[in-house]
Design a protein around this motif. Structure first.
Motif, PDB file in Angstrom:
ATOM      1  N   GLN A  60      25.119 -39.318  82.106  1.00 28.68           N
ATOM      2  CA  GLN A  60      25.895 -38.738  83.203  1.00 28.68           C
ATOM      3  C   GLN A  60      26.715 -39.823  83.897  1.00 28.68           C
ATOM      4  O   GLN A  60      27.911 -39.646  84.146  1.00 28.68           O
ATOM      5  CB  GLN A  60      24.973 -38.065  84.218  1.00 28.68           C
ATOM      6  N   LYS A  61      26.080 -40.935  84.187  1.00 26.62           N
ATOM      7  CA  LYS A  61      26.725 -42.021  84.922  1.00 26.62           C
ATOM      8  C   LYS A  61      27.844 -42.698  84.125  1.00 26.62           C
ATOM      9  O   LYS A  61      28.944 -42.891  84.622  1.00 26.62           O
ATOM     10  CB  LYS A  61      25.678 -43.069  85.320  1.00 26.62           C
ATOM     11  N   HIS A  62      27.555 -43.047  82.865  1.00 23.48           N
ATOM     12  CA  HIS A  62      28.501 -43.848  82.090  1.00 23.48           C
ATOM     13  C   HIS A  62      29.471 -43.035  81.231  1.00 23.48           C
ATOM     14  O   HIS A  62      30.546 -43.517  80.906  1.00 23.48           O
ATOM     15  CB  HIS A  62      27.742 -44.838  81.205  1.00 23.48           C
ATOM     16  N   LEU A  63      29.072 -41.835  80.871  1.00 16.89           N
ATOM     17  CA  LEU A  63      29.913 -41.028  79.984  1.00 16.89           C
ATOM     18  C   LEU A  63      30.454 -39.767  80.645  1.00 16.89           C
ATOM     19  O   LEU A  63      31.254 -39.051  80.052  1.00 16.89           O
ATOM     20  CB  LEU A  63      29.110 -40.621  78.733  1.00 16.89           C
ATOM     21  N   GLY A  64      29.978 -39.490  81.851  1.00 15.87           N
ATOM     22  CA  GLY A  64      30.402 -38.276  82.536  1.00 15.87           C
ATOM     23  C   GLY A  64      29.818 -37.014  81.923  1.00 15.87           C
ATOM     24  O   GLY A  64      30.353 -35.923  82.093  1.00 15.87           O
ATOM     25  N   TYR A  65      28.711 -37.180  81.209  1.00 15.87           N
ATOM     26  CA  TYR A  65      28.087 -36.040  80.537  1.00 15.87           C
ATOM     27  C   TYR A  65      27.497 -35.058  81.536  1.00 15.87           C
ATOM     28  O   TYR A  65      26.910 -35.444  82.540  1.00 15.87           O
ATOM     29  CB  TYR A  65      26.975 -36.510  79.595  1.00 15.87           C
ATOM     30  N   SER A  66      27.642 -33.789  81.222  1.00 17.39           N
ATOM     31  CA  SER A  66      26.903 -32.750  81.954  1.00 17.39           C
ATOM     32  C   SER A  66      26.613 -31.627  80.964  1.00 17.39           C
ATOM     33  O   SER A  66      27.417 -31.339  80.070  1.00 17.39           O
ATOM     34  CB  SER A  66      27.701 -32.225  83.145  1.00 17.39           C
ATOM     35  N   ALA A  67      25.466 -31.033  81.122  1.00 20.65           N
ATOM     36  CA  ALA A  67      25.061 -29.960  80.222  1.00 20.65           C
ATOM     37  C   ALA A  67      25.918 -28.724  80.475  1.00 20.65           C
ATOM     38  O   ALA A  67      26.260 -28.417  81.615  1.00 20.65           O
ATOM     39  CB  ALA A  67      23.588 -29.632  80.443  1.00 20.65           C
ATOM     40  N   ASP A  68      26.259 -28.011  79.398  1.00 18.81           N
ATOM     41  CA  ASP A  68      27.044 -26.785  79.525  1.00 18.81           C
ATOM     42  C   ASP A  68      26.193 -25.601  79.950  1.00 18.81           C
ATOM     43  O   ASP A  68      26.698 -24.646  80.523  1.00 18.81           O
ATOM     44  CB  ASP A  68      27.733 -26.442  78.200  1.00 18.81           C
ATOM     45  N   VAL A  69      24.905 -25.648  79.617  1.00 21.37           N
ATOM     46  CA  VAL A  69      23.991 -24.557  79.974  1.00 21.37           C
ATOM     47  C   VAL A  69      22.729 -25.149  80.590  1.00 21.37           C
ATOM     48  O   VAL A  69      22.371 -26.295  80.323  1.00 21.37           O
ATOM     49  CB  VAL A  69      23.600 -23.684  78.752  1.00 21.37           C
ATOM     50  N   SER A  70      22.055 -24.349  81.374  1.00 22.81           N
ATOM     51  CA  SER A  70      20.790 -24.792  81.972  1.00 22.81           C
ATOM     52  C   SER A  70      19.703 -24.823  80.903  1.00 22.81           C
ATOM     53  O   SER A  70      19.854 -24.243  79.819  1.00 22.81           O
ATOM     54  CB  SER A  70      20.376 -23.824  83.084  1.00 22.81           C
ATOM     55  N   PHE A  71      18.604 -25.468  81.216  1.00 22.92           N
ATOM     56  CA  PHE A  71      17.477 -25.507  80.284  1.00 22.92           C
ATOM     57  C   PHE A  71      17.004 -24.087  79.980  1.00 22.92           C
ATOM     58  O   PHE A  71      16.775 -23.736  78.823  1.00 22.92           O
ATOM     59  CB  PHE A  71      16.329 -26.329  80.876  1.00 22.92           C
ATOM     60  N   GLU A  72      16.892 -23.261  81.009  1.00 24.71           N
ATOM     61  CA  GLU A  72      16.422 -21.891  80.804  1.00 24.71           C
ATOM     62  C   GLU A  72      17.376 -21.091  79.913  1.00 24.71           C
ATOM     63  O   GLU A  72      16.946 -20.376  79.011  1.00 24.71           O
ATOM     64  CB  GLU A  72      16.228 -21.166  82.134  1.00 24.71           C
ATOM     65  N   GLU A  73      18.681 -21.229  80.137  1.00 26.36           N
ATOM     66  CA  GLU A  73      19.650 -20.520  79.298  1.00 26.36           C
ATOM     67  C   GLU A  73      19.590 -21.021  77.865  1.00 26.36           C
ATOM     68  O   GLU A  73      19.676 -20.242  76.918  1.00 26.36           O
ATOM     69  CB  GLU A  73      21.070 -20.657  79.860  1.00 26.36           C
ATOM     70  N   GLY A  74      19.440 -22.317  77.680  1.00 31.12           N
ATOM     71  CA  GLY A  74      19.304 -22.876  76.337  1.00 31.12           C
ATOM     72  C   GLY A  74      18.068 -22.342  75.639  1.00 31.12           C
ATOM     73  O   GLY A  74      18.093 -22.027  74.445  1.00 31.12           O
ATOM     74  N   LEU A  75      16.981 -22.219  76.373  1.00 30.24           N
ATOM     75  CA  LEU A  75      15.756 -21.669  75.820  1.00 30.24           C
ATOM     76  C   LEU A  75      15.952 -20.199  75.446  1.00 30.24           C
ATOM     77  O   LEU A  75      15.525 -19.758  74.376  1.00 30.24           O
ATOM     78  CB  LEU A  75      14.617 -21.832  76.825  1.00 30.24           C
ATOM     79  N   ARG A  76      16.632 -19.440  76.300  1.00 31.70           N
ATOM     80  CA  ARG A  76      16.934 -18.037  75.986  1.00 31.70           C
ATOM     81  C   ARG A  76      17.765 -17.930  74.700  1.00 31.70           C
ATOM     82  O   ARG A  76      17.505 -17.088  73.850  1.00 31.70           O
ATOM     83  CB  ARG A  76      17.700 -17.380  77.135  1.00 31.70           C
ATOM     84  N   ARG A  77      18.757 -18.789  74.573  1.00 32.12           N
ATOM     85  CA  ARG A  77      19.603 -18.772  73.381  1.00 32.12           C
ATOM     86  C   ARG A  77      18.815 -19.144  72.128  1.00 32.12           C
ATOM     87  O   ARG A  77      19.030 -18.588  71.052  1.00 32.12           O
ATOM     88  CB  ARG A  77      20.786 -19.725  73.552  1.00 32.12           C
ATOM     89  N   THR A  78      17.909 -20.096  72.268  1.00 36.03           N
ATOM     90  CA  THR A  78      17.078 -20.508  71.141  1.00 36.03           C
ATOM     91  C   THR A  78      16.177 -19.364  70.691  1.00 36.03           C
ATOM     92  O   THR A  78      16.060 -19.081  69.497  1.00 36.03           O
ATOM     93  CB  THR A  78      16.238 -21.745  71.507  1.00 36.03           C
ATOM     94  N   VAL A  79      15.542 -18.689  71.636  1.00 37.84           N
ATOM     95  CA  VAL A  79      14.685 -17.546  71.320  1.00 37.84           C
ATOM     96  C   VAL A  79      15.512 -16.453  70.638  1.00 37.84           C
ATOM     97  O   VAL A  79      15.087 -15.866  69.637  1.00 37.84           O
ATOM     98  CB  VAL A  79      13.976 -17.012  72.578  1.00 37.84           C
ATOM     99  N   ALA A  80      16.697 -16.184  71.153  1.00 38.96           N
ATOM    100  CA  ALA A  80      17.569 -15.162  70.559  1.00 38.96           C
ATOM    101  C   ALA A  80      17.934 -15.535  69.125  1.00 38.96           C
ATOM    102  O   ALA A  80      17.940 -14.678  68.235  1.00 38.96           O
ATOM    103  CB  ALA A  80      18.828 -14.977  71.404  1.00 38.96           C
ATOM    104  N   TRP A  81      18.226 -16.807  68.877  1.00 37.94           N
ATOM    105  CA  TRP A  81      18.570 -17.262  67.531  1.00 37.94           C
ATOM    106  C   TRP A  81      17.400 -17.032  66.580  1.00 37.94           C
ATOM    107  O   TRP A  81      17.577 -16.519  65.473  1.00 37.94           O
ATOM    108  CB  TRP A  81      18.964 -18.739  67.542  1.00 37.94           C
ATOM    109  N   TYR A  82      16.189 -17.413  67.001  1.00 39.61           N
ATOM    110  CA  TYR A  82      15.019 -17.201  66.149  1.00 39.61           C
ATOM    111  C   TYR A  82      14.790 -15.719  65.897  1.00 39.61           C
ATOM    112  O   TYR A  82      14.438 -15.309  64.786  1.00 39.61           O
ATOM    113  CB  TYR A  82      13.766 -17.856  66.747  1.00 39.61           C
TER     114      TYR A  82
END
Length: 72
Positions: free
Chosen positions: A33-55
């Protein structure tokens, strides 16, 4: 959080550690975040929801292909 997403209300089952298990995680994206300006596009919970949906989609596709092939 996962229990809530999949609608599971039973107790968690804990077992002895297995070879290759990650016992401790110090995952931290603050340097990215500090050196590359990275930020996640989705929250952890949304990512988990997407992962469950994929499976779920993969399981459904596998089941459908087995049914079409006459397998169980």
């Amino acid at each position: 959080m996962l229990s809530k997403i999949i609608g599971f209300s039973g107790p968690a089952k804990y077992a002895a550690p297995r070879t290759g298990d990650v016992r401790h995680s110090l995952a931290d994206i603050s340097l990215a975040q500090k050196h590359l300006g990275y930020s996640a596009d989705v929250s952890f919970e949304e990512g988990l929801r997407r992962t469950v949906a994929w499976y779920d989609e993969q399981r459904a596709a596998t089941t459908a292909s087995r049914v079409l092939a006459g397998q169980r």
